[in-house]
Write an enzyme that holds these catalytic residues in place. Structure first.
Site, PDB file in Angstrom:
ATOM      1  CB  SER A 137      -0.845  -0.054   1.272  1.00  0.00           C
ATOM      2  OG  SER A 137      -1.951   0.781   1.152  1.00  0.00           O
ATOM      3  NE  ARG A 182      -1.660  -9.652   3.786  1.00  0.00           N
ATOM      4  CZ  ARG A 182      -2.706  -8.848   3.835  1.00  0.00           C
ATOM      5  NH1 ARG A 182      -2.916  -7.977   2.850  1.00  0.00           N
ATOM      6  NH2 ARG A 182      -3.536  -8.900   4.847  1.00  0.00           N
TER       7      ARG A 182
END
Length: 418
Positions: free
Chosen positions: A349, A386
């Site tokens: 992000s 992730r």
RNA sequence: GGUGAGGUGGCAGAGAGGCUGAAUGCGGCGGGUUGCUAACUCGUUAUACAACCUUGUGUUGUAUCGAGGGUUCGAAUCCCUCUCUCACCGCCA
């Protein structure tokens, strides 16, 4: 922190901006609060002025009675001042508390939207593999390779923790080194190793506090575990005045991140996706306001490069108004392809926070002789937990092994597969 | 964790209830002297916020000597709490 002066001058635009954030029009309320604050401030100042003036006169007065009288007078002034101060500090903190809980205004370019369905995909990259066998998800892969252990972790720590073992533990370490090296190359980011425990002011500076205290772990000693090293990297400029020539400042850091995720109970409970603790390599930039849009793209490029080198398929989305975080005015998400869900999943992000954080932490830079608020930007490059999911799943083989991406082999001492 | 010493302007360092937003030195800025530099010399040199109008490189005010409280008519100065730095001891990767 929003600029109250700007709101006073531009109440209509401010209300539009609140609306875009899904908030009611607040300009009226803010202006009223600010007015009553400055009124009592002026009143207080003039009382203080009188007190100071009389106090100064006292030693030069010879007449005892006169002196006594004046002292009495100042005493009563003092009472008034005390009263006013109490009122002032409460209206003062009313406004401060209120404004500290308001999110940043969104950039005009942010698309309106209500949920992540309204995010706009702006780019896709990489080839999604066609597997000619029944694929497994990362939990099954990890457990059958004996490289992930959730059971022991739940015994030792509770839900949402994991042990990584053997070569997966090593892969996590390799990824950190690889990502840091890549970032340094991409933009001459300065590598920083940061504190993991911080005080309250630090979290206020970047915007996690006061509003989101339940998402952050707090210790008995009133120190908080960082939810991201954005917190410590951006706070490097707190209370500082930066020389214009030193901008942009670019930092990168590998750190564990701790999130209590109070609002996420029951969500994504399987696997490594949403853990209380995960590692992340972060990139942060401090720029002049006029440079922050370009810098935002540079951060995006920096993070993308890592996925490209790892040969992971991804897409880039521009977040819609409902999805941009509290401190940001504009955010790009990078999502990596996850075969088991047949969809993309957020892995990075990247946000431009404008002057929102620098106001909160009173960080400025010298623009000629003027002091102005710099813009702050942050991004993950990348979230390591992730990334592990993505590698395990995208590089899995029919026999249950997992290939090591080419770029990581040298960090794994030449190891070919897990 | 214990004990002790400290935290004052860009830096160094005085001040120990009113004359202190703060001596002095260094540094910075502007000028003078000088063939250039150096030296010397004169002047100047904090920030934030607010009020006012003559909207100015303006005037006035308020706050700021680590932070927050307290005492006092008045606090850098006295008292309390916290915090950070340094030193020594203890413990420790």
């Amino acid at each position: 922190m929003l600029d109250i002066k700007w709101i006073i001058k531009n109440p209509k635009e401010a209300d539009e901006a609140f609306k875009k954030r899904g908030l009611k029009p607040l300009s009226d309320k803010l202006i009223k609060m600010s007015k009553s604050r400055s009124q009592s401030f002026v009143q207080l100042e003039s009382l203080l002025e009188q007190r100071n003036k009389f106090s100064k006169e006292i030693p030069s007065i010879k007449d005892k009675d006169k002196k006594e009288k004046l002292i009495e007078k100042v005493k009563s002034l003092k009472k008034e001042i005390l009263k006013l101060q109490e009122g002032k500090s409460s209206t003062n903190s009313d406004l401060d508390n209120f404004i500290m809980e308001l999110p940043n205004f969104l950039d005009n370019s942010v698309p309106d939207g209500k949920s992540d369905n309204d995010n706009i995909e702006i780019k896709k990259n990489g080839n999604i593999k066609n597997f000619n066998f029944k694929i497994k998800d990362h939990v099954d892969i990890g457990e059958s390779l004996d490289v992930i252990d959730f059971k022991s972790a739940s015994k030792v720590s509770g839900a949402r923790f994991a042990y990584l073992k053997n070569n997966l533990a090593r892969l996590e370490r390799a990824l950190a080194s690889f990502m840091i090296d890549s970032n340094i190359l991409s933009g001459n980011f300065k590598e920083i190793y940061t504190p993991l425990l911080v005080n309250e002011d630090t979290l206020k500076g970047t915007g996690q506090l006061p509003k989101f205290d339940s998402d952050v772990f707090k210790t008995r000693e009133n120190l908080w575990l960082i939810p991201t090293s954005e917190v410590t990297l951006v706070n490097l400029i707190r209370d500082k005045i930066i020389e214009e020539d030193d901008l942009p400042l670019r930092f990168t850091s590998y750190s564990p991140c701790f999130r209590s995720e109070a609002g996420a109970a029951g969500k994504d409970t399987r696997g490594l996706k949403r853990q209380h603790q995960f590692s992340k390599v972060e990139i942060v930039s401090i720029t002049k306001p006029e440079d922050s849009n370009d810098e935002h793209l540079l951060l995006l490029k920096t993070a993308e490069k890592i996925l490209q080198e790892l040969d992971l398929p991804y897409r880039v989305c521009e977040l819609c108004s409902a999805e941009v975080g509290f401190s940001a005015k504009k955010t790009f998400d990078i999502e990596v392809w996850i075969p088991s869900i047949n969809d993309y999943m957020e892995i990075s992000s990247i946000s431009n926070c404008g002057d929102f954080q620098s106001r909160r932490m009173n960080a400025r830079y010298k623009n000629n002789e003027k002091k102005e608020y710099p813009h702050t930007l942050n991004g993950s490059a990348l979230a390591i937990g992730r990334t592990l999911i993505a590698i395990l799943e995208n590089f899995q083989n029919k026999d249950g092994t997992v290939d090591i991406p080419e770029a990581l082999k040298k960090y794994m001492n030449g190891l070919e597969r897990l």
